[in-house]
Design a protein around this motif. Structure first.
Motif, PDB file in Angstrom:
ATOM      1  N   GLN A  13      11.263  85.567 -45.827  1.00 65.32           N
ATOM      2  CA  GLN A  13      11.089  86.817 -44.897  1.00 65.32           C
ATOM      3  C   GLN A  13       9.640  86.991 -44.461  1.00 65.32           C
ATOM      4  O   GLN A  13       8.835  86.773 -45.220  1.00 65.32           O
ATOM      5  CB  GLN A  13      11.856  87.820 -45.597  1.00 65.32           C
ATOM      6  N   ALA A  14       9.786  87.584 -43.393  1.00 65.36           N
ATOM      7  CA  ALA A  14       8.318  87.766 -42.896  1.00 65.36           C
ATOM      8  C   ALA A  14       7.501  88.694 -43.843  1.00 65.36           C
ATOM      9  O   ALA A  14       8.170  89.679 -44.450  1.00 65.36           O
ATOM     10  CB  ALA A  14       8.351  88.867 -41.530  1.00 65.36           C
ATOM     11  N   GLY A  15       6.178  88.479 -44.272  1.00 65.24           N
ATOM     12  CA  GLY A  15       5.421  89.303 -45.140  1.00 65.24           C
ATOM     13  C   GLY A  15       5.522  88.409 -46.743  1.00 65.24           C
ATOM     14  O   GLY A  15       4.688  88.815 -47.582  1.00 65.24           O
ATOM     15  N   LYS A  65      -6.999  82.315 -40.904  1.00 65.50           N
ATOM     16  CA  LYS A  65      -7.977  82.723 -41.892  1.00 65.50           C
ATOM     17  C   LYS A  65      -7.530  84.078 -42.521  1.00 65.50           C
ATOM     18  O   LYS A  65      -7.022  85.015 -41.680  1.00 65.50           O
ATOM     19  CB  LYS A  65      -9.163  82.853 -41.157  1.00 65.50           C
ATOM     20  N   GLY A  66      -7.593  84.020 -43.599  1.00 63.70           N
ATOM     21  CA  GLY A  66      -7.594  85.605 -44.452  1.00 63.70           C
ATOM     22  C   GLY A  66      -5.972  85.260 -44.888  1.00 63.70           C
ATOM     23  O   GLY A  66      -5.625  86.205 -45.792  1.00 63.70           O
ATOM     24  N   ARG A  67      -5.269  84.615 -44.322  1.00 63.19           N
ATOM     25  CA  ARG A  67      -3.586  84.657 -44.933  1.00 63.19           C
ATOM     26  C   ARG A  67      -3.302  83.289 -45.464  1.00 63.19           C
ATOM     27  O   ARG A  67      -2.620  83.337 -46.520  1.00 63.19           O
ATOM     28  CB  ARG A  67      -2.735  84.541 -43.566  1.00 63.19           C
ATOM     29  N   ASN A  84       0.333  83.301 -47.386  1.00 61.98           N
ATOM     30  CA  ASN A  84       0.732  84.640 -47.497  1.00 61.98           C
ATOM     31  C   ASN A  84       0.662  85.321 -46.197  1.00 61.98           C
ATOM     32  O   ASN A  84       0.571  84.933 -45.254  1.00 61.98           O
ATOM     33  CB  ASN A  84      -0.307  85.406 -48.623  1.00 61.98           C
ATOM     34  N   SER A  85       1.519  86.443 -46.313  1.00 66.80           N
ATOM     35  CA  SER A  85       1.549  87.477 -45.184  1.00 66.80           C
ATOM     36  C   SER A  85       2.438  86.769 -44.256  1.00 66.80           C
ATOM     37  O   SER A  85       1.847  86.542 -42.936  1.00 66.80           O
ATOM     38  CB  SER A  85       0.440  88.211 -44.757  1.00 66.80           C
ATOM     39  N   LEU A  86       3.308  85.764 -44.541  1.00 65.05           N
ATOM     40  CA  LEU A  86       3.652  85.033 -43.216  1.00 65.05           C
ATOM     41  C   LEU A  86       4.681  85.696 -42.250  1.00 65.05           C
ATOM     42  O   LEU A  86       5.107  86.983 -42.214  1.00 65.05           O
ATOM     43  CB  LEU A  86       5.000  84.142 -43.922  1.00 65.05           C
ATOM     44  N   LYS A  87       4.585  85.022 -40.911  1.00 67.88           N
ATOM     45  CA  LYS A  87       4.793  85.751 -39.772  1.00 67.88           C
ATOM     46  C   LYS A  87       6.006  84.811 -39.239  1.00 67.88           C
ATOM     47  O   LYS A  87       5.755  83.576 -39.350  1.00 67.88           O
ATOM     48  CB  LYS A  87       3.766  86.046 -38.652  1.00 67.88           C
ATOM     49  N   PRO A  88       7.099  85.147 -38.327  1.00 69.64           N
ATOM     50  CA  PRO A  88       7.652  84.430 -37.652  1.00 69.64           C
ATOM     51  C   PRO A  88       7.184  83.379 -36.937  1.00 69.64           C
ATOM     52  O   PRO A  88       7.841  82.190 -36.966  1.00 69.64           O
ATOM     53  CB  PRO A  88       8.716  85.453 -36.934  1.00 69.64           C
ATOM     54  N   GLU A  89       5.916  83.845 -36.336  1.00 64.23           N
ATOM     55  CA  GLU A  89       5.317  82.759 -35.636  1.00 64.23           C
ATOM     56  C   GLU A  89       4.638  81.426 -36.458  1.00 64.23           C
ATOM     57  O   GLU A  89       4.165  80.759 -35.921  1.00 64.23           O
ATOM     58  CB  GLU A  89       4.114  83.335 -34.561  1.00 64.23           C
ATOM     59  N   ASP A  90       4.673  81.531 -37.681  1.00 65.37           N
ATOM     60  CA  ASP A  90       4.238  80.406 -38.533  1.00 65.37           C
ATOM     61  C   ASP A  90       5.333  79.559 -38.658  1.00 65.37           C
ATOM     62  O   ASP A  90       5.218  78.457 -39.204  1.00 65.37           O
ATOM     63  CB  ASP A  90       4.039  81.176 -40.011  1.00 65.37           C
ATOM     64  N   GLY A 109       2.264  62.919 -43.797  1.00 66.35           N
ATOM     65  CA  GLY A 109       3.413  63.194 -44.542  1.00 66.35           C
ATOM     66  C   GLY A 109       4.641  63.035 -43.856  1.00 66.35           C
ATOM     67  O   GLY A 109       4.479  62.982 -42.663  1.00 66.35           O
ATOM     68  N   GLN A 110       5.811  63.249 -44.155  1.00 69.81           N
ATOM     69  CA  GLN A 110       6.890  63.347 -43.431  1.00 69.81           C
ATOM     70  C   GLN A 110       7.304  64.812 -43.171  1.00 69.81           C
ATOM     71  O   GLN A 110       8.078  64.715 -42.173  1.00 69.81           O
ATOM     72  CB  GLN A 110       8.036  62.882 -44.469  1.00 69.81           C
ATOM     73  N   GLY A 111       6.457  65.819 -43.529  1.00 73.37           N
ATOM     74  CA  GLY A 111       6.698  67.081 -42.790  1.00 73.37           C
ATOM     75  C   GLY A 111       7.641  67.714 -43.741  1.00 73.37           C
ATOM     76  O   GLY A 111       8.954  67.403 -44.182  1.00 73.37           O
ATOM     77  N   THR A 112       7.457  69.180 -43.673  1.00 77.39           N
ATOM     78  CA  THR A 112       8.328  70.155 -44.502  1.00 77.39           C
ATOM     79  C   THR A 112       8.546  71.365 -43.823  1.00 77.39           C
ATOM     80  O   THR A 112       7.384  71.634 -43.237  1.00 77.39           O
ATOM     81  CB  THR A 112       7.749  70.531 -45.962  1.00 77.39           C
ATOM     82  N   GLN A 113       9.834  71.751 -43.629  1.00 80.90           N
ATOM     83  CA  GLN A 113       9.943  72.719 -42.834  1.00 80.90           C
ATOM     84  C   GLN A 113       9.646  74.163 -43.355  1.00 80.90           C
ATOM     85  O   GLN A 113      10.161  74.551 -44.671  1.00 80.90           O
ATOM     86  CB  GLN A 113      11.799  72.781 -42.424  1.00 80.90           C
ATOM     87  N   VAL A 114       9.134  74.883 -42.480  1.00 77.97           N
ATOM     88  CA  VAL A 114       8.657  76.342 -43.073  1.00 77.97           C
ATOM     89  C   VAL A 114       9.625  77.426 -41.974  1.00 77.97           C
ATOM     90  O   VAL A 114       8.953  77.381 -40.741  1.00 77.97           O
ATOM     91  CB  VAL A 114       7.164  76.591 -43.257  1.00 77.97           C
ATOM     92  N   THR A 115      10.401  78.179 -42.439  1.00 77.37           N
ATOM     93  CA  THR A 115      10.910  79.081 -41.594  1.00 77.37           C
ATOM     94  C   THR A 115      10.555  80.418 -41.991  1.00 77.37           C
ATOM     95  O   THR A 115      11.039  80.718 -43.225  1.00 77.37           O
ATOM     96  CB  THR A 115      12.402  78.986 -41.386  1.00 77.37           C
ATOM     97  N   VAL A 116      10.222  81.267 -41.297  1.00 78.34           N
ATOM     98  CA  VAL A 116      10.035  82.920 -41.419  1.00 78.34           C
ATOM     99  C   VAL A 116      11.023  83.678 -40.676  1.00 78.34           C
ATOM    100  O   VAL A 116      10.825  83.522 -39.685  1.00 78.34           O
ATOM    101  CB  VAL A 116       8.350  83.230 -41.392  1.00 78.34           C
ATOM    102  N   SER A 117      11.770  84.200 -41.429  1.00 81.02           N
ATOM    103  CA  SER A 117      12.618  85.174 -40.601  1.00 81.02           C
ATOM    104  C   SER A 117      12.060  86.652 -40.510  1.00 81.02           C
ATOM    105  O   SER A 117      11.254  87.125 -41.298  1.00 81.02           O
ATOM    106  CB  SER A 117      13.801  85.211 -41.400  1.00 81.02           C
ATOM    107  N   SER A 118      12.510  87.238 -39.517  1.00 82.93           N
ATOM    108  CA  SER A 118      11.849  88.564 -39.205  1.00 82.93           C
ATOM    109  C   SER A 118      12.667  89.724 -39.884  1.00 82.93           C
ATOM    110  O   SER A 118      13.747  89.518 -40.173  1.00 82.93           O
ATOM    111  CB  SER A 118      11.744  88.800 -37.529  1.00 82.93           C
TER     112      SER A 118
END
Length: 118
Positions: A13-15, A65-67, A84-90, A109-118
């Motif tokens: 989740q976001a944050g 930077k900072g996150r 940290n402090s992940l945002k949906p745009e991440d 690397g093969q890549g790893t999915q990061v999904t941040v929900s709002s």
């Protein structure tokens, strides 16, 4: 051929926070730089952060930077990305990158999915 094994992606989740890891098959003295890039749907791949493997000098994209914090374990030939402090745009596929000190070649690397929900 250099092998990069990534782990740690997922849904958050976001944050929230996530920690990505990338282990390299290359011997540490042969690694010049390791880093993380990301690619969101419909967008170009962009640098997130990188670290010189010998000296530990870090570089970050301004928006991270900072996150985000990149670090490495020289003995384990592993680079980490603490987010940290992940945002949906991440939300993106995050790719580990290695630049060889010997050849100058880039490995991915093969890549790893990061999904941040709002």
């Amino acid at each position: 051929q250099v092998q990069l094994v990534e782990s740690g992606g997922g849904l958050v989740q976001a944050g929230g926070s996530l920690r990505l890891s990338c282990a390299a098959s290359e011997a540490s003295p042969s690694i010049s730089v390791m880093g993380w890039y990301r690619q969101a749907p419909g967008k170009q791949r962009e640098l997130v952060a990188q670290i010189t493997f010998n000296g530990g000098i870090t570089t970050y994209a301004d928006s991270m930077k900072g996150r985000f914090t990149i670090s490495r374990d020289y003995a384990k030939r592993t680079v980490y990305l603490q987010m940290n402090s992940l945002k949906p745009e991440d939300t993106a596929v995050y790719y580990c990158n290695l630049v060889s000190r010997i050849s100058g070649n880039y490995s991915w690397g093969q890549g790893t999915q990061v999904t941040v929900s709002s």
